[in-house]
Write a protein that holds these residues in place. Structure first.
Motif, short mmCIF file in Angstrom:
data_model
loop_
_atom_site.label_atom_id
_atom_site.label_comp_id
_atom_site.label_asym_id
_atom_site.label_seq_id
_atom_site.Cartn_x
_atom_site.Cartn_y
_atom_site.Cartn_z
N ILE A 1 0.88 -1.18 0.00
CA ILE A 1 0.00 0.00 0.00
C ILE A 1 0.91 1.22 0.00
O ILE A 1 1.85 1.31 0.78
CB ILE A 1 -0.99 -0.02 1.19
CG1 ILE A 1 -2.06 1.06 1.01
CG2 ILE A 1 -0.30 0.09 2.53
CD1 ILE A 1 -3.24 0.91 1.99
N ILE A 2 0.70 2.12 -0.96
CA ILE A 2 1.61 3.26 -1.08
C ILE A 2 0.83 4.55 -1.23
O ILE A 2 -0.26 4.57 -1.80
CB ILE A 2 2.56 3.13 -2.30
CG1 ILE A 2 1.83 2.50 -3.49
CG2 ILE A 2 3.82 2.38 -1.94
CD1 ILE A 2 2.64 2.56 -4.77
N PHE A 3 1.42 5.61 -0.72
CA PHE A 3 0.80 6.92 -0.83
C PHE A 3 0.73 7.32 -2.30
O PHE A 3 1.73 7.27 -3.00
CB PHE A 3 1.61 7.94 -0.04
CG PHE A 3 0.93 9.28 0.05
CD1 PHE A 3 0.01 9.52 1.06
CD2 PHE A 3 1.19 10.28 -0.87
CE1 PHE A 3 -0.63 10.74 1.15
CE2 PHE A 3 0.54 11.50 -0.79
CZ PHE A 3 -0.37 11.73 0.22
N PRO A 4 -0.46 7.71 -2.76
CA PRO A 4 -0.56 8.13 -4.16
C PRO A 4 -0.12 9.57 -4.30
O PRO A 4 -0.67 10.46 -3.67
CB PRO A 4 -2.06 7.99 -4.45
CG PRO A 4 -2.74 8.19 -3.13
CD PRO A 4 -1.75 7.79 -2.05
N GLY A 5 0.90 9.78 -5.10
CA GLY A 5 1.39 11.15 -5.31
C GLY A 5 0.38 11.98 -6.08
O GLY A 5 -0.80 11.64 -6.13
#
Lengths: 542, 542
Positions: free
Chosen positions: A317-321
């Motif tokens: 799960i990654i922060f969406p830029g």
């Protein structure tokens, strides 16, 4: 009529003449003969783009079990005014693209100049010499709007042309390996008929040996390694082509440490590639609604994601830029939506999340100008005529690749709103999407047409000095997680700007300590998905 | 008026009388006094459900640095006819639920009978004795249709009532830790006002100490461990409650090996829980469209997913079974969609992927009866009056938890279509969703109301013997990846059925070898996401 091709550095190369072609083919014949006598296979790589050029070098760099080179590679590129320059550059041992991985320059130099296992050429006649053809010709997806990927179309002409000529020229037992990301069904429903038909005309009755395998290349410091030392998926139209592609990939890649996955039919590996990238795009799009939820309800999405990432099953799960860029994620789902209708013959709207994810990701960046407007308003200013400094132009941290970057969309909207733009990115010299559209890149790649007034963009500055870029800025937008931006002291930014300014964090770049300092310095701060900033403001705003 | 509560095993327990209450409270007072003298804290756990009962035991089982028990736990459950039976059972040292983890039975027996660190009670008066209250009262989401989660509502009355009584009874400095998965905003906007108001009535002026922390429990063989030895996220309404919850969780869980993540406000940890589960639900829903794509285009999604899983960044891509069940994934996104409007005050439709994912997952199972119908048709039969044997009733492999299982939906639709149903599941004795709705579980949990003719379901058989279940079957549906089903020889299945039958694989349970054998035995085979089966049919069908 233009007869020159100009490299990114401005060097002019005259396009080849008819006479050149004959000489060039004799050169290739001699080389092929010589290397065949050394027991080597001749591999022709079609398309010297981001993947093709490095793949060609990786193949040329490979050795057989005894440590001797097993392949001689001809990297072939059509001599168009837009791309021909790559051929003479490669022939000097120079990589035709800028890369953050120093190995890109080295491997091409090594194979061309030292090992002499790689040559570049502009003539399709090279195909007549091939034992293996690797197809890395682009297959683009052109959108008709920024928020409805399903109305776009696949630009397949170059690939079809390349496959047609391949059928006309290759020896009948050559393996044709399609490596381009293509609409599912392409190998069997586009490539196979084209090559089969060309074979028939030539009186060849044997089945074409077509295979598909996709790379998983990642721009950045491990570029070459991401092609050679990474897992591959492959497939073939019949058992012979399947065996041939397994043999070939085993010879040129590190399949010992990164075993091949063999799927039966090309549509299975073509689909796997699209699912793989759409999976990633969907995860990011899913987080967009949570990013807005977080902003509106006092939640810091950055910390929420950190809390969730702890679980091994949720570690991706990654922060969406500010918008999801790069060449693949914004388009690959579109290839499948298109193929489902146009290649596979279905009329229903099967795909829901896959295209929705692309639409969400493509428009996410448009929220950044909203935040800039609101932050300025809190300072009694307006976006019109304000100076906005964008930190970061590329689509990903610590690379110079600007393809479909969120920053492009941020800037195009800010220009519409009347802002004055200055961009700083230590990795980017040319921002092709904002330069002459006729030369590089292809028109389909620029999103200028989705915005009012494209002309103003030519007034935009790429500033090579950070302090100069920040001077007199009313707004600074942290758009990319380049290392240099992560530790920029707030006091330095405010000093360079000449006073308090609006600060917009698009990518979880500012930690709470820095946000606090910006407030103490009299700045306004806002951030994508960072709803806790208002709490910090109440505590620390001067 | 019913005055008995009946356990799942059929034992009848009379509900407590007024006199009982007084005696019970004196019992608790004596226990609390005794344990406080031993330097122990008194912890009251509200709600003896799937999480509460085991959490209570984990707390009761914990020891301080010197190895001595640090907590005495009172597990409290309202004495409703539906749930009261849990209290006397726990008091005998018996777990109030069936679990695949033998440690569940053991830890409850150990704490109640051996260590005497856990007791169960039905009186809220226990709250007056608490140093810490852990709230594990259910907060359900009730859907109004099977395909539009956004029209549903949160059933919060029980939780609100528990919080109100908590405010009325607890010592003012007791920590109240909400562990239930709640709509984001609940701790601050529902619990805080309720407790604060109750405090005010009592003349207490100090701030309530409210905290939120969510468990990540996983039914199966590591049930207890998934509560104790796993990462936790926590938060508090103010710094004192934050410190208290950190201290408490550190004392009762293995935070050395699984460090706590501390978020500032409860809405942040409440949101993290929902994002975490919605993330999973969205990944699964994303794959539904690819499952249908695969079926229609000769692709085996099982192999595609295996090919993609190889990448460490994609290792959590999983084959979506026949509908996504379990207690959490089908409802948690609904809590947030509801909260965004009803607790947080927004009227726009912010959420797109989160509710769409639930709708897709809730209806995915309905494709299975379609496949059964088509397979039967190929054999010249009809679903009406056919005998369908379902292998697997639970929502997950090798557990007996049937909550929101895909099999429920498959069966309800098949019954509508006129099929005769027989179910075999080695882990399931009671399939509550198909039993008396008035007792267990709550009406909201059964999806019978979304289907025609619920009465017929009572005619459905749970058959404890596999061969008997398969006898005379026209269709067998492999619905769950229980170990027993993975290696079932096709010849045995066909023999038990008395001849060739339709075989439906919902979960990638049959490998190609088995599919081939089924075809050779004259069966018809179809599977969710398994488009390659038609190729195998052409090759092997007798």
């Amino acid at each position: 009529m233009q007869t020159f091709s100009v490299s990114p550095e401005g060097e002019k190369f005259p396009l080849p003449t008819d006479e050149d072609y004959q000489k060039e083919f004799r050169r290739l014949q001699d080389l092929a003969d010589r290397h065949r006598q050394m027991g080597q296979e001749i591999v022709v790589v079609l398309g010297m783009g981001f993947v093709g050029a490095v793949m060609a070098a990786v193949i040329a760099d490979s050795t057989d079990d005894s440590g001797k080179p097993g392949k001689f590679v001809i990297g072939m590129q059509r001599p168009s005014t837009r791309s021909y320059w790559k051929i003479p550059l490669i022939q000097r041992g120079i990589a035709p693209m800028k890369a953050e991985d120093p190995e890109v320059e080295k491997i091409i130099h090594r194979c061309v100049v030292e090992k002499e296992s790689l040559t570049a050429s502009y003539t399709y006649q090279a195909l007549t010499l091939a034992d293996v053809v690797v197809v890395d010709v682009q297959c683009d997806y052109i959108k008709e709007s920024l928020n409805n990927v399903s109305t776009g179309y696949v630009q397949m002409e170059d690939l079809e042309k390349a496959l047609e000529i391949t059928g006309e020229l290759i020896p009948s037992n050559a393996l044709v390996l399609i490596e381009t990301t293509v609409p599912p069904g392409t190998t069997e429903q586009v490539a196979y008929p084209l090559v089969k038909k060309a074979f028939k005309k030539r009186g060849i009755t044997s089945e074409p040996l077509l295979a598909h395998s996709y790379e998983r290349v990642m721009p950045g410091k491990d570029y070459v390694s991401s092609i050679r030392n990474f897992w591959r998926v492959c497939s073939g139209v019949n058992s012979e082509s399947r065996e041939r592609v397994i043999k070939f990939l085993t010879e040129v890649l590190d399949t010992k440490n990164f075993p091949l996955t063999v799927l039966e039919r090309p549509i299975e590996s073509e689909t796997a590639k699209i699912v793989e990238n759409s999976f990633r795009a969907s995860i990011l799009a899913f987080l967009n609604e949570w990013s807005l939820f977080a902003e509106r309800n006092g939640v810091d999405l950055v910390k929420v994601i950190q809390a969730i990432k702890v679980r091994p099953t949720h570690s991706n799960i990654i922060f969406p830029g500010p918008g999801i860029g790069g060449y693949c994620l914004p388009k690959d789902g579109g290839l499948a939506v298109w193929a489902y209708k146009h290649l596979l013959g279905f009329e229903d709207d099967l795909f829901k999340i896959t295209p929705a994810a692309i639409n969400i990701n493509d428009t996410r960046a448009l929220h950044v100008p909203e935040l800039a407007r609101d932050a300025l308003r809190n300072m009694g200013k307006y976006i019109a005529a304000s100076k906005v400094t964008i930190l970061g132009a590329s689509y990903r941290e610590d690379v110079g690749d600007t393809r479909y970057s969120g920053s492009e969309v941020i800037i195009r909207r800010l220009v519409e709103m009347g802002a004055e733009i200055c961009v700083y990115d230590p990795y980017v010299d040319h921002w092709w999407e904002f330069e002459a559209q006729e030369t590089y890149p292809t028109p389909g790649k620029s999103r200028g047409r989705f915005f009012r007034s494209q002309k103003k963009l030519s007034e935009m500055r790429m500033e090579p000095d950070l302090d100069t870029a920040l001077a007199d800025a009313d707004v600074v937008i942290f758009a990319v997680r380049h290392k240099q931006f992560l530790n920029l002291p707030p006091a330095d930014v405010v000093k360079a700007a000449g006073g308090p300014l609006a600060v917009i964090d698009c990518f979880g770049i500012l930690d709470d300590e820095k946000i606090k300092e910006y407030f103490q310095l009299g700045c306004e701060v806002k951030g994508l998905g960072r709803g806790h900033i208002n709490r910090l403001k109440k505590q620390y705003k001067r």
